[in-house]
Design a protein around this motif. Structure first.
Motif, PDB file in Angstrom:
ATOM      1  N   GLU A 108      23.774  70.037  53.705  1.00 11.53           N
ATOM      2  CA  GLU A 108      25.173  69.948  53.273  1.00 11.53           C
ATOM      3  C   GLU A 108      26.118  70.621  54.263  1.00 11.53           C
ATOM      4  O   GLU A 108      27.254  70.196  54.434  1.00 11.53           O
ATOM      5  CB  GLU A 108      25.350  70.589  51.886  1.00 11.53           C
ATOM      6  CG  GLU A 108      24.699  69.825  50.758  1.00 11.53           C
ATOM      7  CD  GLU A 108      23.208  70.146  50.584  1.00 11.53           C
ATOM      8  OE1 GLU A 108      22.631  70.942  51.370  1.00 11.53           O
ATOM      9  OE2 GLU A 108      22.611  69.572  49.663  1.00 11.53           O
ATOM     10  N   GLN A 109      25.647  71.661  54.930  1.00 12.27           N
ATOM     11  CA  GLN A 109      26.499  72.401  55.856  1.00 12.27           C
ATOM     12  C   GLN A 109      26.704  71.692  57.187  1.00 12.27           C
ATOM     13  O   GLN A 109      27.655  72.001  57.892  1.00 12.27           O
ATOM     14  CB  GLN A 109      25.922  73.794  56.103  1.00 12.27           C
ATOM     15  CG  GLN A 109      26.005  74.695  54.886  1.00 12.27           C
ATOM     16  CD  GLN A 109      25.268  75.999  55.103  1.00 12.27           C
ATOM     17  OE1 GLN A 109      24.104  76.007  55.496  1.00 12.27           O
ATOM     18  NE2 GLN A 109      25.961  77.099  54.858  1.00 12.27           N
ATOM     19  N   ALA A 113      32.579  67.890  56.307  1.00 11.48           N
ATOM     20  CA  ALA A 113      33.117  68.209  54.979  1.00 11.48           C
ATOM     21  C   ALA A 113      34.250  67.272  54.582  1.00 11.48           C
ATOM     22  O   ALA A 113      34.425  66.967  53.401  1.00 11.48           O
ATOM     23  CB  ALA A 113      33.589  69.658  54.934  1.00 11.48           C
ATOM     24  N   ARG A 114      35.013  66.783  55.565  1.00 10.30           N
ATOM     25  CA  ARG A 114      36.110  65.866  55.242  1.00 10.30           C
ATOM     26  C   ARG A 114      35.596  64.569  54.640  1.00 10.30           C
ATOM     27  O   ARG A 114      36.262  63.971  53.799  1.00 10.30           O
ATOM     28  CB  ARG A 114      36.952  65.559  56.479  1.00 10.30           C
ATOM     29  CG  ARG A 114      37.664  66.783  57.048  1.00 10.30           C
ATOM     30  CD  ARG A 114      38.270  66.483  58.381  1.00 10.30           C
ATOM     31  NE  ARG A 114      37.166  66.177  59.306  1.00 10.30           N
ATOM     32  CZ  ARG A 114      37.312  65.738  60.541  1.00 10.30           C
ATOM     33  NH1 ARG A 114      38.509  65.520  61.024  1.00 10.30           N
ATOM     34  NH2 ARG A 114      36.279  65.504  61.300  1.00 10.30           N
ATOM     35  N   SER A 116      32.186  64.233  53.308  1.00 12.96           N
ATOM     36  CA  SER A 116      31.253  64.475  52.211  1.00 12.96           C
ATOM     37  C   SER A 116      31.926  64.957  50.938  1.00 12.96           C
ATOM     38  O   SER A 116      31.322  64.923  49.877  1.00 12.96           O
ATOM     39  CB  SER A 116      30.172  65.468  52.637  1.00 12.96           C
ATOM     40  OG  SER A 116      30.717  66.745  52.871  1.00 12.96           O
ATOM     41  N   THR A 117      33.171  65.396  51.036  1.00 11.98           N
ATOM     42  CA  THR A 117      33.865  65.859  49.833  1.00 11.98           C
ATOM     43  C   THR A 117      34.807  64.804  49.253  1.00 11.98           C
ATOM     44  O   THR A 117      35.496  65.072  48.273  1.00 11.98           O
ATOM     45  CB  THR A 117      34.656  67.155  50.120  1.00 11.98           C
ATOM     46  OG1 THR A 117      35.580  66.906  51.184  1.00 11.98           O
ATOM     47  CG2 THR A 117      33.726  68.295  50.474  1.00 11.98           C
ATOM     48  N   VAL A 118      34.818  63.607  49.835  1.00 11.90           N
ATOM     49  CA  VAL A 118      35.661  62.531  49.309  1.00 11.90           C
ATOM     50  C   VAL A 118      35.219  62.174  47.899  1.00 11.90           C
ATOM     51  O   VAL A 118      36.038  62.030  46.997  1.00 11.90           O
ATOM     52  CB  VAL A 118      35.626  61.285  50.227  1.00 11.90           C
ATOM     53  CG1 VAL A 118      36.256  60.086  49.549  1.00 11.90           C
ATOM     54  CG2 VAL A 118      36.308  61.590  51.547  1.00 11.90           C
ATOM     55  N   SER A 119      33.914  62.038  47.710  1.00 12.26           N
ATOM     56  CA  SER A 119      33.388  61.754  46.376  1.00 12.26           C
ATOM     57  C   SER A 119      31.928  62.179  46.330  1.00 12.26           C
ATOM     58  O   SER A 119      31.266  62.297  47.366  1.00 12.26           O
ATOM     59  CB  SER A 119      33.501  60.261  46.035  1.00 12.26           C
ATOM     60  OG  SER A 119      32.558  59.506  46.754  1.00 12.26           O
ATOM     61  N   PHE A 120      31.436  62.368  45.125  1.00 12.33           N
ATOM     62  CA  PHE A 120      30.029  62.730  44.950  1.00 12.33           C
ATOM     63  C   PHE A 120      29.130  61.612  45.464  1.00 12.33           C
ATOM     64  O   PHE A 120      28.096  61.869  46.086  1.00 12.33           O
ATOM     65  CB  PHE A 120      29.722  63.026  43.476  1.00 12.33           C
ATOM     66  CG  PHE A 120      28.281  63.355  43.236  1.00 12.33           C
ATOM     67  CD1 PHE A 120      27.756  64.581  43.622  1.00 12.33           C
ATOM     68  CD2 PHE A 120      27.431  62.426  42.659  1.00 12.33           C
ATOM     69  CE1 PHE A 120      26.415  64.887  43.425  1.00 12.33           C
ATOM     70  CE2 PHE A 120      26.087  62.722  42.459  1.00 12.33           C
ATOM     71  CZ  PHE A 120      25.582  63.949  42.840  1.00 12.33           C
ATOM     72  N   TRP A 122      29.705  59.476  47.915  1.00 11.41           N
ATOM     73  CA  TRP A 122      29.666  59.524  49.377  1.00 11.41           C
ATOM     74  C   TRP A 122      28.718  60.627  49.830  1.00 11.41           C
ATOM     75  O   TRP A 122      27.913  60.436  50.719  1.00 11.41           O
ATOM     76  CB  TRP A 122      31.060  59.776  49.941  1.00 11.41           C
ATOM     77  CG  TRP A 122      31.921  58.573  50.074  1.00 11.41           C
ATOM     78  CD1 TRP A 122      31.948  57.469  49.267  1.00 11.41           C
ATOM     79  CD2 TRP A 122      32.911  58.354  51.076  1.00 11.41           C
ATOM     80  NE1 TRP A 122      32.895  56.596  49.704  1.00 11.41           N
ATOM     81  CE2 TRP A 122      33.503  57.115  50.804  1.00 11.41           C
ATOM     82  CE3 TRP A 122      33.365  59.100  52.150  1.00 11.41           C
ATOM     83  CZ2 TRP A 122      34.526  56.593  51.591  1.00 11.41           C
ATOM     84  CZ3 TRP A 122      34.377  58.583  52.927  1.00 11.41           C
ATOM     85  CH2 TRP A 122      34.953  57.341  52.657  1.00 11.41           C
ATOM     86  N   ARG A 123      28.861  61.788  49.223  1.00  9.48           N
ATOM     87  CA  ARG A 123      28.025  62.936  49.613  1.00  9.48           C
ATOM     88  C   ARG A 123      26.551  62.602  49.397  1.00  9.48           C
ATOM     89  O   ARG A 123      25.712  62.894  50.244  1.00  9.48           O
ATOM     90  CB  ARG A 123      28.430  64.158  48.801  1.00  9.48           C
ATOM     91  CG  ARG A 123      27.669  65.417  49.166  1.00  9.48           C
ATOM     92  CD  ARG A 123      28.135  66.579  48.284  1.00  9.48           C
ATOM     93  NE  ARG A 123      27.689  67.823  48.805  1.00  9.48           N
ATOM     94  CZ  ARG A 123      28.293  68.528  49.761  1.00  9.48           C
ATOM     95  NH1 ARG A 123      29.385  68.079  50.306  1.00  9.48           N
ATOM     96  NH2 ARG A 123      27.794  69.667  50.183  1.00  9.48           N
ATOM     97  N   LYS A 124      26.231  61.997  48.264  1.00 13.30           N
ATOM     98  CA  LYS A 124      24.852  61.625  47.946  1.00 13.30           C
ATOM     99  C   LYS A 124      24.310  60.642  48.994  1.00 13.30           C
ATOM    100  O   LYS A 124      23.188  60.798  49.469  1.00 13.30           O
ATOM    101  CB  LYS A 124      24.794  61.018  46.550  1.00 13.30           C
ATOM    102  CG  LYS A 124      23.423  60.679  46.079  1.00 13.30           C
ATOM    103  CD  LYS A 124      23.448  60.137  44.665  1.00 13.30           C
ATOM    104  CE  LYS A 124      22.086  59.674  44.244  1.00 13.30           C
ATOM    105  NZ  LYS A 124      22.086  59.047  42.919  1.00 13.30           N
TER     106      LYS A 124
END
Length: 132
Positions: A108-109, A113-114, A116-120, A122-124
């Protein structure tokens, strides 16, 4: 016959609908799959996208195309350049990502972050691609 392509983010364009178009890819070498690999006498490819076995031994293999694609994918996921002085000497993006756990960083790190934090969702998807 198989080809080793020089794939890099500079060869990928977006159309008006942000669909990727691949163009301007050079064939670095012609391979004979029955022999498994081939030697070349001249260096070809884009720094940061070159498979390690190619860069260090001048031996090219068909999986080099997968490595090229992986470098482009990591560039998108992390929004980092494939070659960056911040990685350290001789370290390119692929190796930097693989060494994240040794540096104490989680997947995750290292994601952008711009994005991956748009939506869950997207991050998944980004984490799924990173772990593949």
């Amino acid at each position: 016959m198989a080809f080793l392509f020089d794939v890099s983010s500079g060869n990928i364009l977006l159309d008006a609908d942000f669909k990727p178009l691949v163009g301007g890819i050079e064939m670095s070498n012609l391979l004979d799959p029955s022999k498994g690999s081939a030697s070349i006498s001249a260096f070809a490819g884009s720094l940061g996208y070159i498979p390690p076995e190619y860069a260090y031994t001048m031996q090219v293999t068909a999986p080099g195309n997968v490595y090229n694609y992986s470098a482009v994918l990591l560039e998108i996921l992390t929004t980092r350049l494939p070659v960056d002085e911040a990685f350290g000497e001789g370290i390119y993006l692929v190796k930097w990502v693989h060494s994240a756990p040794a540096r104490g960083e989680t997947p995750e790190q290292i994601l952008d972050a711009r994005l991956s934090t748009v939506s869950f969702a997207w991050r998944k998807e980004m984490l799924s691609a990173l772990k593949a």
